[in-house]
Design a protein around this motif. Structure first.
Motif, PDB file in Angstrom:
ATOM      1  N   ILE A  40      19.616 -25.716  -8.319  1.00  0.00           N
ATOM      2  CA  ILE A  40      20.344 -26.953  -8.614  1.00  0.00           C
ATOM      3  C   ILE A  40      20.693 -27.033 -10.088  1.00  0.00           C
ATOM      4  N   ALA A  41      19.765 -26.630 -10.966  1.00  0.00           N
ATOM      5  CA  ALA A  41      20.034 -26.661 -12.403  1.00  0.00           C
ATOM      6  C   ALA A  41      21.173 -25.720 -12.765  1.00  0.00           C
ATOM      7  N   VAL A  42      21.203 -24.552 -12.149  1.00  0.00           N
ATOM      8  CA  VAL A  42      22.282 -23.592 -12.422  1.00  0.00           C
ATOM      9  C   VAL A  42      23.629 -24.156 -11.963  1.00  0.00           C
ATOM     10  N   VAL A  43      23.655 -24.768 -10.775  1.00  0.00           N
ATOM     11  CA  VAL A  43      24.895 -25.346 -10.270  1.00  0.00           C
ATOM     12  C   VAL A  43      25.402 -26.453 -11.192  1.00  0.00           C
ATOM     13  N   LEU A  44      24.497 -27.307 -11.657  1.00  0.00           N
ATOM     14  CA  LEU A  44      24.902 -28.382 -12.561  1.00  0.00           C
ATOM     15  C   LEU A  44      25.414 -27.826 -13.886  1.00  0.00           C
ATOM     16  N   ALA A  45      24.783 -26.755 -14.381  1.00  0.00           N
ATOM     17  CA  ALA A  45      25.234 -26.148 -15.633  1.00  0.00           C
ATOM     18  C   ALA A  45      26.636 -25.579 -15.490  1.00  0.00           C
ATOM     19  N   VAL A  46      26.906 -24.925 -14.357  1.00  0.00           N
ATOM     20  CA  VAL A  46      28.240 -24.364 -14.127  1.00  0.00           C
ATOM     21  C   VAL A  46      29.283 -25.469 -14.055  1.00  0.00           C
ATOM     22  N   LEU A  47      28.951 -26.546 -13.362  1.00  0.00           N
ATOM     23  CA  LEU A  47      29.883 -27.673 -13.265  1.00  0.00           C
ATOM     24  C   LEU A  47      30.155 -28.279 -14.636  1.00  0.00           C
ATOM     25  N   ALA A  48      29.125 -28.364 -15.482  1.00  0.00           N
ATOM     26  CA  ALA A  48      29.308 -28.921 -16.823  1.00  0.00           C
ATOM     27  C   ALA A  48      30.232 -28.046 -17.660  1.00  0.00           C
ATOM     28  N   VAL A  49      30.062 -26.723 -17.543  1.00  0.00           N
ATOM     29  CA  VAL A  49      30.918 -25.800 -18.297  1.00  0.00           C
ATOM     30  C   VAL A  49      32.366 -25.926 -17.840  1.00  0.00           C
ATOM     31  N   LEU A  50      32.583 -26.011 -16.527  1.00  0.00           N
ATOM     32  CA  LEU A  50      33.945 -26.163 -16.007  1.00  0.00           C
ATOM     33  C   LEU A  50      34.581 -27.471 -16.460  1.00  0.00           C
TER      34      LEU A  50
END
Length: 212
Positions: A71-81
């Motif tokens: 979940i943390a990785v998914v949120l980080a990717v969304l933040a970068v996008l």
């Protein structure tokens, strides 16, 4: 019959045979209701199921830790996008389309030399672009027009035409030619390049209007 009933067939205590129950479940799941499910609804359902499976570890043990990491990785990717999208849309649109100069700053002589090199290779579109950039930089170096980042060819023609009224029509034609080969997808020609070369020579000896 729904997916719940199909699942119930597999776990039914009635002795209808495992293979027969599996066939019944497969038949129900392949029904029209599932085949014509909208793509968005299907994706939403699968994502919800995926997240539910991740959280099934209860936040403890190896499964819970793995879920939190994913979940943390998914949120980080969304933040970068999101940051990338904000930076892209916050840029001055004139630097993306219509601007005379690119990222690298050159002198009028450098633009002129590059134009001549491209013309010798027969790259007329690039030669036209560089010759107009030489004209623009020459006018800035002589303080006939003030420097303005992101200035378009049309804006250059308007400002320079006010300072040099006898050349206003030629400047507008040069701006149209620049836009045609740069953003209109038209190929440059030798005649077009020679017209800008002649305009460049005339402007180098022109004097700005006192009124301007």
């Amino acid at each position: 019959m729904t997916a719940v009933r199909a699942a119930a067939l597999l776990a039914s205590p009635i002795d209808i045979g495992r293979e027969q129950a599996a066939r019944e479940a497969a038949r129900e799941l392949s029904g029209a209701g599932y085949q014509h499910e909208p793509l968005f609804d299907r994706l939403q359902r699968e994502i919800s199921q995926f997240l539910g499976d991740l959280m099934s570890g209860g936040g403890t043990g190896v499964g819970g830790v793995t879920s939190l990491v994913v979940i943390a990785v998914v949120l980080a990717v969304l933040a970068v996008l999101l940051l990338w999208a904000l930076r892209r849309f916050s840029r001055d649109p004139r630097t993306e389309s219509g601007a005379v100069f690119g990222q690298r700053e050159r002198t009028a002589a450098e633009h002129r030399a590059e134009a001549e090199r491209l013309a010798a290779e027969g790259s007329w579109a690039g030669a036209i672009q560089e010759r107009l950039r030489a004209i623009a930089r020459e006018l800035e170096e002589r303080a006939i027009v003030g420097p303005m980042p992101g200035r378009t060819a049309v804006e250059l023609a308007e400002v320079a035409g006010q300072a040099l009224p006898p050349h206003a029509a030629d400047l507008r034609a040069a701006a149209r030619l620049f836009d045609d080969v740069t953003y209109g997808g038209l190929g440059g020609t030798r005649e077009g390049y020679l017209s800008l070369t002649a305009l460049d020579e005339r402007l180098r000896s022109a004097r700005a209007s006192v009124d301007a």
